[in-house]
Motif scaffolding. Structure first.
Motif, PDB file in Angstrom:
ATOM      1  N   PHE A  54       0.814  -1.217   0.000  1.00 46.09           N
ATOM      2  CA  PHE A  54       0.000   0.000   0.000  1.00 46.09           C
ATOM      3  C   PHE A  54       0.850   1.271   0.000  1.00 46.09           C
ATOM      4  O   PHE A  54       0.393   2.321   0.470  1.00 46.09           O
ATOM      5  CB  PHE A  54      -0.941  -0.007   1.210  1.00 46.09           C
ATOM      6  CG  PHE A  54      -2.041  -1.021   1.103  1.00 46.09           C
ATOM      7  CD1 PHE A  54      -3.248  -0.709   0.495  1.00 46.09           C
ATOM      8  CD2 PHE A  54      -1.860  -2.304   1.589  1.00 46.09           C
ATOM      9  CE1 PHE A  54      -4.257  -1.643   0.385  1.00 46.09           C
ATOM     10  CE2 PHE A  54      -2.863  -3.253   1.484  1.00 46.09           C
ATOM     11  CZ  PHE A  54      -4.067  -2.920   0.878  1.00 46.09           C
ATOM     12  N   HIS A  55       2.036   1.166  -0.558  1.00 49.90           N
ATOM     13  CA  HIS A  55       2.938   2.320  -0.541  1.00 49.90           C
ATOM     14  C   HIS A  55       2.329   3.534  -1.236  1.00 49.90           C
ATOM     15  O   HIS A  55       2.584   4.682  -0.854  1.00 49.90           O
ATOM     16  CB  HIS A  55       4.277   1.969  -1.197  1.00 49.90           C
ATOM     17  CG  HIS A  55       5.278   3.069  -1.101  1.00 49.90           C
ATOM     18  ND1 HIS A  55       5.559   3.923  -2.154  1.00 49.90           N
ATOM     19  CD2 HIS A  55       6.044   3.489  -0.058  1.00 49.90           C
ATOM     20  CE1 HIS A  55       6.458   4.804  -1.775  1.00 49.90           C
ATOM     21  NE2 HIS A  55       6.773   4.569  -0.513  1.00 49.90           N
ATOM     22  N   SER A  56       1.501   3.302  -2.235  1.00 49.49           N
ATOM     23  CA  SER A  56       0.919   4.417  -2.982  1.00 49.49           C
ATOM     24  C   SER A  56       0.016   5.292  -2.117  1.00 49.49           C
ATOM     25  O   SER A  56      -0.097   6.504  -2.354  1.00 49.49           O
ATOM     26  CB  SER A  56       0.120   3.899  -4.185  1.00 49.49           C
ATOM     27  OG  SER A  56      -0.943   3.062  -3.756  1.00 49.49           O
ATOM     28  N   ILE A  57      -0.632   4.704  -1.098  1.00 46.78           N
ATOM     29  CA  ILE A  57      -1.475   5.522  -0.227  1.00 46.78           C
ATOM     30  C   ILE A  57      -0.791   5.834   1.106  1.00 46.78           C
ATOM     31  O   ILE A  57      -1.286   6.660   1.881  1.00 46.78           O
ATOM     32  CB  ILE A  57      -2.847   4.857   0.042  1.00 46.78           C
ATOM     33  CG1 ILE A  57      -2.693   3.552   0.811  1.00 46.78           C
ATOM     34  CG2 ILE A  57      -3.605   4.646  -1.252  1.00 46.78           C
ATOM     35  CD1 ILE A  57      -4.028   2.935   1.223  1.00 46.78           C
ATOM     36  N   LEU A  58       0.350   5.193   1.358  1.00 49.25           N
ATOM     37  CA  LEU A  58       1.083   5.433   2.604  1.00 49.25           C
ATOM     38  C   LEU A  58       2.304   6.323   2.389  1.00 49.25           C
ATOM     39  O   LEU A  58       3.137   6.463   3.284  1.00 49.25           O
ATOM     40  CB  LEU A  58       1.531   4.096   3.214  1.00 49.25           C
ATOM     41  CG  LEU A  58       0.418   3.168   3.702  1.00 49.25           C
ATOM     42  CD1 LEU A  58       0.988   1.796   4.062  1.00 49.25           C
ATOM     43  CD2 LEU A  58      -0.303   3.767   4.906  1.00 49.25           C
ATOM     44  N   LYS A  59       2.405   6.933   1.229  1.00 49.19           N
ATOM     45  CA  LYS A  59       3.614   7.688   0.885  1.00 49.19           C
ATOM     46  C   LYS A  59       3.797   8.957   1.708  1.00 49.19           C
ATOM     47  O   LYS A  59       4.857   9.576   1.658  1.00 49.19           O
ATOM     48  CB  LYS A  59       3.616   8.024  -0.603  1.00 49.19           C
ATOM     49  CG  LYS A  59       2.411   8.793  -1.094  1.00 49.19           C
ATOM     50  CD  LYS A  59       2.433   8.898  -2.612  1.00 49.19           C
ATOM     51  CE  LYS A  59       1.184   9.606  -3.141  1.00 49.19           C
ATOM     52  NZ  LYS A  59       1.177   9.643  -4.623  1.00 49.19           N
ATOM     53  N   THR A  60       2.776   9.337   2.498  1.00 47.12           N
ATOM     54  CA  THR A  60       2.936  10.508   3.365  1.00 47.12           C
ATOM     55  C   THR A  60       3.736  10.173   4.623  1.00 47.12           C
ATOM     56  O   THR A  60       4.040  11.065   5.418  1.00 47.12           O
ATOM     57  CB  THR A  60       1.561  11.071   3.791  1.00 47.12           C
ATOM     58  OG1 THR A  60       0.821  10.036   4.462  1.00 47.12           O
ATOM     59  CG2 THR A  60       0.786  11.561   2.573  1.00 47.12           C
ATOM     60  N   THR A  61       4.064   8.895   4.811  1.00 39.83           N
ATOM     61  CA  THR A  61       4.867   8.490   5.962  1.00 39.83           C
ATOM     62  C   THR A  61       5.877   7.439   5.524  1.00 39.83           C
ATOM     63  O   THR A  61       5.682   6.760   4.510  1.00 39.83           O
ATOM     64  CB  THR A  61       3.972   7.912   7.080  1.00 39.83           C
ATOM     65  OG1 THR A  61       4.779   7.574   8.210  1.00 39.83           O
ATOM     66  CG2 THR A  61       3.244   6.661   6.611  1.00 39.83           C
ATOM     67  N   ASN A  62       6.968   7.319   6.267  1.00 44.24           N
ATOM     68  CA  ASN A  62       7.936   6.269   5.946  1.00 44.24           C
ATOM     69  C   ASN A  62       7.609   5.015   6.755  1.00 44.24           C
ATOM     70  O   ASN A  62       6.763   5.037   7.649  1.00 44.24           O
ATOM     71  CB  ASN A  62       9.376   6.736   6.201  1.00 44.24           C
ATOM     72  CG  ASN A  62       9.614   7.158   7.645  1.00 44.24           C
ATOM     73  OD1 ASN A  62       9.182   6.486   8.583  1.00 44.24           O
ATOM     74  ND2 ASN A  62      10.301   8.288   7.831  1.00 44.24           N
ATOM     75  N   TYR A  63       8.298   3.917   6.447  1.00 40.64           N
ATOM     76  CA  TYR A  63       7.964   2.653   7.098  1.00 40.64           C
ATOM     77  C   TYR A  63       8.204   2.707   8.606  1.00 40.64           C
ATOM     78  O   TYR A  63       7.405   2.183   9.389  1.00 40.64           O
ATOM     79  CB  TYR A  63       8.753   1.484   6.503  1.00 40.64           C
ATOM     80  CG  TYR A  63       8.509   0.217   7.297  1.00 40.64           C
ATOM     81  CD1 TYR A  63       7.255  -0.386   7.297  1.00 40.64           C
ATOM     82  CD2 TYR A  63       9.506  -0.327   8.119  1.00 40.64           C
ATOM     83  CE1 TYR A  63       6.989  -1.503   8.067  1.00 40.64           C
ATOM     84  CE2 TYR A  63       9.249  -1.450   8.890  1.00 40.64           C
ATOM     85  CZ  TYR A  63       7.991  -2.031   8.858  1.00 40.64           C
ATOM     86  OH  TYR A  63       7.733  -3.126   9.632  1.00 40.64           O
ATOM     87  N   LYS A  64       9.281   3.343   9.033  1.00 37.23           N
ATOM     88  CA  LYS A  64       9.581   3.406  10.462  1.00 37.23           C
ATOM     89  C   LYS A  64       8.436   4.060  11.226  1.00 37.23           C
ATOM     90  O   LYS A  64       8.004   3.564  12.272  1.00 37.23           O
ATOM     91  CB  LYS A  64      10.877   4.173  10.696  1.00 37.23           C
ATOM     92  CG  LYS A  64      11.266   4.267  12.166  1.00 37.23           C
ATOM     93  CD  LYS A  64      12.559   5.039  12.362  1.00 37.23           C
ATOM     94  CE  LYS A  64      12.904   5.146  13.849  1.00 37.23           C
ATOM     95  NZ  LYS A  64      14.145   5.942  14.068  1.00 37.23           N
ATOM     96  N   GLN A  65       7.927   5.175  10.708  1.00 36.50           N
ATOM     97  CA  GLN A  65       6.812   5.865  11.363  1.00 36.50           C
ATOM     98  C   GLN A  65       5.553   5.006  11.344  1.00 36.50           C
ATOM     99  O   GLN A  65       4.824   4.929  12.338  1.00 36.50           O
ATOM    100  CB  GLN A  65       6.543   7.196  10.661  1.00 36.50           C
ATOM    101  CG  GLN A  65       7.656   8.220  10.819  1.00 36.50           C
ATOM    102  CD  GLN A  65       7.431   9.441   9.948  1.00 36.50           C
ATOM    103  OE1 GLN A  65       6.937   9.332   8.816  1.00 36.50           O
ATOM    104  NE2 GLN A  65       7.783  10.605  10.461  1.00 36.50           N
ATOM    105  N   PHE A  66       5.301   4.371  10.210  1.00 36.04           N
ATOM    106  CA  PHE A  66       4.131   3.503  10.059  1.00 36.04           C
ATOM    107  C   PHE A  66       4.171   2.367  11.076  1.00 36.04           C
ATOM    108  O   PHE A  66       3.195   2.102  11.781  1.00 36.04           O
ATOM    109  CB  PHE A  66       4.101   2.950   8.627  1.00 36.04           C
ATOM    110  CG  PHE A  66       3.061   1.893   8.387  1.00 36.04           C
ATOM    111  CD1 PHE A  66       1.724   2.223   8.258  1.00 36.04           C
ATOM    112  CD2 PHE A  66       3.432   0.550   8.274  1.00 36.04           C
ATOM    113  CE1 PHE A  66       0.758   1.239   8.024  1.00 36.04           C
ATOM    114  CE2 PHE A  66       2.479  -0.432   8.042  1.00 36.04           C
ATOM    115  CZ  PHE A  66       1.141  -0.086   7.919  1.00 36.04           C
TER     116      PHE A  66
END
Length: 220
Positions: A32-44
């Motif tokens: 879901f990177h296309s909709i999660l691009k406002t945050t990086n993986y660490k924050q997610f």
């Protein structure tokens, strides 16, 4: 009195939820990177684990909160929760020696039961993926039963299905309130399993720190 039945909790007892999430979350972020691009993986990852509260907050609330905080597209939480429900089982893992423990207990002809809080289909998928379903003589999931631990009726129902008394049974779990006190409320003996080795005190009759230790406890 001779122990005839051993009943288990699932999450944190047989299912290693922390390791399972560490496998699932990067896969979900990638999908879901296309909709999660406002945050990086660490924050997610960090925000999910904080909001999740070790599994005691259902994921619709977690993802809705993250949608607002990370300013994700409207209703992004819906495909995320759907992916969690369908995909978590593919990444879930059991604690080391879980299968060896259950195989040993089965060979010794203990009756085995499973009592877990959670959503029915979700937990069934996890149990099946971990290949635990064939070990248990009775399985009780809170959503299906209409009650959840530490409700004593849930423990009593499982014992009734196994045809044993509380005095003939032992419950194994990782949670002091839901597992240990719940089982003790109907007279069952209890074992608290602490895979993280952090327990300072417990009301359980025994405390163990691995499935291997637990197996040794039940050698006849």
């Amino acid at each position: 009195m001779l122990t005839k039945a051993i009943l288990f909790d699932l999450d944190g007892t047989l299912l290693d939820r922390s390791s399972s999430l560490e496998a699932f979350l990067p896969n979900q972020y990638e999908r879901f990177h296309s909709i999660l691009k406002t945050t990086n993986y660490k924050q997610f990852r960090e925000r999910f684990l904080h909001l999740d509260q070790n599994g005691y907050v259902w994921k619709d609330q977690v993802y809705q909160q993250m949608e607002g905080e990370f300013k994700l597209p409207l209703n992004s939480w819906i495909p995320l929760i759907s992916d969690y429900v369908k995909g978590f089982a593919q990444d879930c893992v059991a604690f080391p020696d879980t299968h060896r423990l259950l195989q040993s207990l089965t060979k010794q002809e203990y009756k085995l039961g499973l009592i877990t809080n959670g959503v029915g289909d979700f937990q069934r998928q996890n149990i099946k993926h971990l290949q635990l379903d064939n070990f248990f003589d009775t399985v009780h999931i809170s959503e299906i039963e209409g009650m959840k631990k530490p409700d004593p009726r849930l423990f009593q129902r499982a014992l009734q299905n196994l045809g044993v008394t509380a005095e003939e049974s032992i419950f194994v779990g990782d949670h002091e309130e839901k597992d240990i006190k719940g089982a003790q409320s109907i007279g069952m003996k209890t074992v608290r399993i602490d895979h993280s080795n952090t327990i300072l005190e417990s009301l359980a009759d025994e405390v163990v720190y691995s499935c291997n230790q637990l197996q040794q406890l039940f050698v006849r």
